[in-house]
Design a protein around this motif. Structure first.
Motif, PDB file in Angstrom:
ATOM      1  N   GLU A  23       0.838  -1.197   0.000  1.00 52.21           N
ATOM      2  CA  GLU A  23       0.000   0.000   0.000  1.00 52.21           C
ATOM      3  C   GLU A  23       0.876   1.251   0.000  1.00 52.21           C
ATOM      4  O   GLU A  23       1.982   1.256   0.548  1.00 52.21           O
ATOM      5  CB  GLU A  23      -0.921   0.019   1.224  1.00 52.21           C
ATOM      6  N   LEU A  24       0.357   2.305  -0.596  1.00 56.28           N
ATOM      7  CA  LEU A  24       1.103   3.562  -0.679  1.00 56.28           C
ATOM      8  C   LEU A  24       1.508   4.059   0.703  1.00 56.28           C
ATOM      9  O   LEU A  24       2.644   4.513   0.903  1.00 56.28           O
ATOM     10  CB  LEU A  24       0.253   4.617  -1.388  1.00 56.28           C
ATOM     11  N   ALA A  25       0.605   3.946   1.671  1.00 60.13           N
ATOM     12  CA  ALA A  25       0.873   4.461   3.008  1.00 60.13           C
ATOM     13  C   ALA A  25       2.008   3.717   3.712  1.00 60.13           C
ATOM     14  O   ALA A  25       2.555   4.217   4.696  1.00 60.13           O
ATOM     15  CB  ALA A  25      -0.394   4.378   3.862  1.00 60.13           C
ATOM     16  N   GLN A  26       2.351   2.544   3.217  1.00 55.86           N
ATOM     17  CA  GLN A  26       3.404   1.749   3.840  1.00 55.86           C
ATOM     18  C   GLN A  26       4.805   2.162   3.390  1.00 55.86           C
ATOM     19  O   GLN A  26       5.794   1.719   3.972  1.00 55.86           O
ATOM     20  CB  GLN A  26       3.192   0.266   3.529  1.00 55.86           C
ATOM     21  N   LEU A  27       4.884   3.006   2.393  1.00 51.46           N
ATOM     22  CA  LEU A  27       6.194   3.455   1.922  1.00 51.46           C
ATOM     23  C   LEU A  27       6.867   4.313   2.988  1.00 51.46           C
ATOM     24  O   LEU A  27       6.228   5.190   3.582  1.00 51.46           O
ATOM     25  CB  LEU A  27       6.060   4.256   0.630  1.00 51.46           C
ATOM     26  N   PHE A  85      15.462   4.962 -11.909  1.00 53.35           N
ATOM     27  CA  PHE A  85      14.414   4.778 -10.906  1.00 53.35           C
ATOM     28  C   PHE A  85      15.075   4.213  -9.649  1.00 53.35           C
ATOM     29  O   PHE A  85      15.512   3.060  -9.642  1.00 53.35           O
ATOM     30  CB  PHE A  85      13.339   3.817 -11.420  1.00 53.35           C
ATOM     31  N   ASN A  86      15.167   5.033  -8.623  1.00 55.93           N
ATOM     32  CA  ASN A  86      15.801   4.621  -7.371  1.00 55.93           C
ATOM     33  C   ASN A  86      14.766   4.663  -6.261  1.00 55.93           C
ATOM     34  O   ASN A  86      14.203   5.722  -5.974  1.00 55.93           O
ATOM     35  CB  ASN A  86      16.981   5.552  -7.048  1.00 55.93           C
ATOM     36  N   GLU A  87      14.505   3.516  -5.654  1.00 54.98           N
ATOM     37  CA  GLU A  87      13.465   3.386  -4.624  1.00 54.98           C
ATOM     38  C   GLU A  87      12.113   3.848  -5.151  1.00 54.98           C
ATOM     39  O   GLU A  87      11.345   4.530  -4.459  1.00 54.98           O
ATOM     40  CB  GLU A  87      13.846   4.141  -3.355  1.00 54.98           C
ATOM     41  N   ALA A  88      11.823   3.467  -6.397  1.00 54.96           N
ATOM     42  CA  ALA A  88      10.539   3.796  -7.009  1.00 54.96           C
ATOM     43  C   ALA A  88       9.530   2.696  -6.690  1.00 54.96           C
ATOM     44  O   ALA A  88       9.881   1.529  -6.514  1.00 54.96           O
ATOM     45  CB  ALA A  88      10.691   3.958  -8.519  1.00 54.96           C
ATOM     46  N   TRP A  89       8.252   3.066  -6.625  1.00 56.61           N
ATOM     47  CA  TRP A  89       7.160   2.133  -6.321  1.00 56.61           C
ATOM     48  C   TRP A  89       6.080   2.337  -7.354  1.00 56.61           C
ATOM     49  O   TRP A  89       5.479   3.411  -7.441  1.00 56.61           O
ATOM     50  CB  TRP A  89       6.644   2.415  -4.908  1.00 56.61           C
ATOM     51  N   VAL A  90       5.841   1.312  -8.169  1.00 55.12           N
ATOM     52  CA  VAL A  90       4.875   1.389  -9.263  1.00 55.12           C
ATOM     53  C   VAL A  90       3.745   0.408  -8.965  1.00 55.12           C
ATOM     54  O   VAL A  90       3.986  -0.791  -8.770  1.00 55.12           O
ATOM     55  CB  VAL A  90       5.532   1.037 -10.611  1.00 55.12           C
ATOM     56  N   HIS A  91       2.504   0.906  -8.929  1.00 61.99           N
ATOM     57  CA  HIS A  91       1.374   0.050  -8.551  1.00 61.99           C
ATOM     58  C   HIS A  91       0.203   0.267  -9.501  1.00 61.99           C
ATOM     59  O   HIS A  91      -0.194   1.396  -9.787  1.00 61.99           O
ATOM     60  CB  HIS A  91       0.939   0.379  -7.116  1.00 61.99           C
TER      61      HIS A  91
END
Length: 233
Positions: A23-27, A85-91
């Protein structure tokens, strides 16, 4: 020269799957994210930016993304050659006919996304997780993959030709018409793959770990690749 190692999966532990935020909030940087609007720009640096539901189709070669999140984003014909892309999160995103050639990905995750018709050749992926993704007609020729996990993914017509793959695993994934011609593999674990369908490059499995069951399934292709005629009677 040694071929692929055949291991009984019940006697050897599978590699651990990295813990990735769902989940986004977990980043860890979620509270720092700022919304983005407008087109992407070439060579621009994006730091702690949230791309949400946006569409991108222009050229943004050389752009850099540090601690950025992409949710529901659609890249259609976008030019991201040599982007980083460094520490990127794609969902939940779609990347279609996009140029990611020679891009660099590190400590990143791609979840529940579709990658189709992607030019990803010559890229470098390090400590990257792709989970529940569909990869179709993806060109990863000459890429360098280290500590990469394809978890519960569908890889159809994916070309790993001439790629260098080290400590790569495919737990729960289905491989269809995958190409490995000229690939260099080291500690590549294929035991967890649901299906191991190779279009070519069977000898490219040298350096991989497969199960006894997979060996039996691949035996006809190995024989053909080695020029062996199997005939009874």
């Amino acid at each position: 020269m040694a071929g692929p190692a055949v291991v009984d999966p019940e006697r050897a532990a599978m590699p651990a799957v990295p813990n990735v935020p769902e989940e986004l909030a977990q980043l860890p940087y979620a509270h720092l994210l700022q919304p983005h609007s407008g087109p992407l720009r070439a060579d621009q640096r994006y730091d702690t930016v949230h791309f949400d539901g946006t569409e991108h189709g222009g050229a943004a070669g050389g752009a850099g993304f540090l601690e950025c999140a992409f949710t529901g984003v659609h890249f259609d014909g976008a030019g991201l050659r040599r982007a980083s892309f460094n520490e990127a999160w794609v969902h939940g995103s779609r990347l279609v006919a996009t140029d990611l050639a020679e891009s660099e990905w590190q400590d990143s995750a791609v979840l529940g996304s579709v990658l189709a018709g992607i030019a990803w050749y010559g890229c470098a992926l390090r400590r990257v997780v792709l989970r529940q993704c569909k990869l179709e007609s993806v060109n990863l020729r000459g890429a360098t993959l280290r500590d990469v996990v394809f978890e519960d993914c569908l890889l159809r017509d994916v070309d790993f030709g001439e790629a260098r793959m080290t400590e790569v695993a495919f737990p729960g994934s289905t491989l269809e018409e995958v190409r490995l011609g000229g690939a260099k593999l080291s500690k590549v674990d294929l035991r967890g793959a649901v299906r191991l369908g190779l279009a070519d490059g069977h000898l490219g499995l040298r350096g991989a770990v497969i199960s006894t069951h997979q060996l039996f399934e691949l035996a006809p292709q190995f024989a053909q690749a080695l020029g062996i005629v199997v005939k009874d009677g």
